[in-house]
Write a protein that holds these residues in place. Sequence first.
Motif, mmCIF file in Angstrom:
data_model
loop_
_atom_site.group_PDB
_atom_site.id
_atom_site.type_symbol
_atom_site.label_atom_id
_atom_site.label_comp_id
_atom_site.label_asym_id
_atom_site.label_seq_id
_atom_site.Cartn_x
_atom_site.Cartn_y
_atom_site.Cartn_z
ATOM 1 N N THR A 176 -21.168 62.422 75.838
ATOM 2 C CA THR A 176 -20.544 63.569 76.495
ATOM 3 C C THR A 176 -21.362 64.840 76.262
ATOM 4 O O THR A 176 -21.481 65.668 77.155
ATOM 5 N N GLU A 177 -21.952 64.964 75.071
ATOM 6 C CA GLU A 177 -22.787 66.150 74.827
ATOM 7 C C GLU A 177 -23.991 66.154 75.778
ATOM 8 O O GLU A 177 -24.377 67.187 76.314
ATOM 9 N N ARG A 180 -22.807 67.079 79.218
ATOM 10 C CA ARG A 180 -22.580 68.525 79.249
ATOM 11 C C ARG A 180 -23.892 69.290 79.433
ATOM 12 O O ARG A 180 -23.986 70.193 80.246
ATOM 13 N N GLN A 184 -25.050 71.866 82.294
ATOM 14 C CA GLN A 184 -25.320 73.284 82.000
ATOM 15 C C GLN A 184 -26.647 73.729 82.584
ATOM 16 O O GLN A 184 -26.767 74.835 83.119
ATOM 17 N N TYR A 209 -16.709 69.226 83.570
ATOM 18 C CA TYR A 209 -16.777 69.932 82.292
ATOM 19 C C TYR A 209 -15.374 70.174 81.733
ATOM 20 O O TYR A 209 -15.114 69.966 80.550
#
Length: 406
Positions: A176-177, A180, A184, A209
Amino acid sequence: MVESGPWTPGQLSFLLGFEVILVSWLYSEWLHYKKRSSHEKVHSDSDVNLVELENQISKEDEKAGLLEGGLTKAASPTNASIIANLSRFLRRDESFFTENRAILRAMAEIGGILIYFYICDRTDIFPQAEKSYSRDLFLFLYLLIIIASGLSSLQKHHDKSIFTGKSLLYLNRHQTEEWRGWMQILFLMYHYFAATELYNAIRVFIAAYVWMTGFGNFSYYYIRKDFSLARYAQMMWRLNFFVAFCCIVLNNDYMLYYICPMHTLFTFMIFATLGIFNKYNEIKTVMTVKLIACFLMTVVIWEVPGVFETIWSPLTFLVGYKDPNPKRTNLPLLHEWHFRSGLDRYIWIVGMLFAYFHPNIERLMERLEESEPRKRQTVKIVIVSIALLAGYLWVPLHIPTRQANL
Ligand SMILES: *[C@@H]1O[C@H](CO)[C@@H](O)[C@H](O)[C@H]1NC(C)=O
């Protein structure tokens, strides 16, 4: 360029604070330099390096601990140590400056970045440029970043489930990081190039997100049951401190950085959902009632006319926004916040649902991995096709109607 009238009290305080920090940091660097050069006369280089390395490693560990949740001791100073440190600072205690050199440097760096923002946005020192978008350049740059990161930081992680001890197949923290991060980069590039044709895709990514805010925070509170105010405050600080400083230094409205209040709001709602009567979270009925309550509350707040305005009116000073665009300047002050927070108002609940059923889906996936290759491939192809079809229907290049604020 926007107006650069007389300085606000906030800007003045920032500048005064920054000067103190800058001088303190330079002083600490000088002390460090002095200490090192006298040290080196006695010890060999390798000793010094070893000590430095050790320090560095323990700091990295600390950082990782922070990211994963619980507060480390060093990160939660008591009142007594704050006062003691302040007095050491005022007495210009040398050890204070050498111990806190890294923090002072980080603070000076943030200050420098903010001053750079101010120079770019509020003065004529650098002339303004037009944003221009070329799809080829956009895709090429994104591809370059993918290749560069693939070459430099591609790693295989094995995140273990804290229930079963087996490694988590999908949607673990590292995944998930990573997800993300890639979004971004896209958000940044989208705004940098004003890539309006990607509007639809960007909206889907923002929803993803917010979905992850629901997913990650639900999992965290459900499993770790850590409802401490200290950790919550720390997360709020991490979410908001940079935007808060941007608002102060650039004299901007909080609402111009709407993504931040939006995540803050939904994070709070998730915290509240799990925190209230958290002793009973394990009971299925209780959780069902909680999730339905979230849904109904969202319907009432955003859908019933007047409710949103009534709830938020005491906070108008924070979330109110007067659009400078003459066509929209007559709108109520809370209109922007209502609109922005409303765009993704259900997806955090969906994220919580997925987190709740994650163990079941994880089990299904495990069974899939163990099934015979033919069946496994067919199922995977079907899943990927459905996902691609949904993407194809959603993402097509689109020219937004609200072009003025991307
Ligand atoms: C909770 O949500 C916030 C906002 O998106 C995020 O910064 C934070 O990492 C999330 N916490 C967890 C444990 O996923």
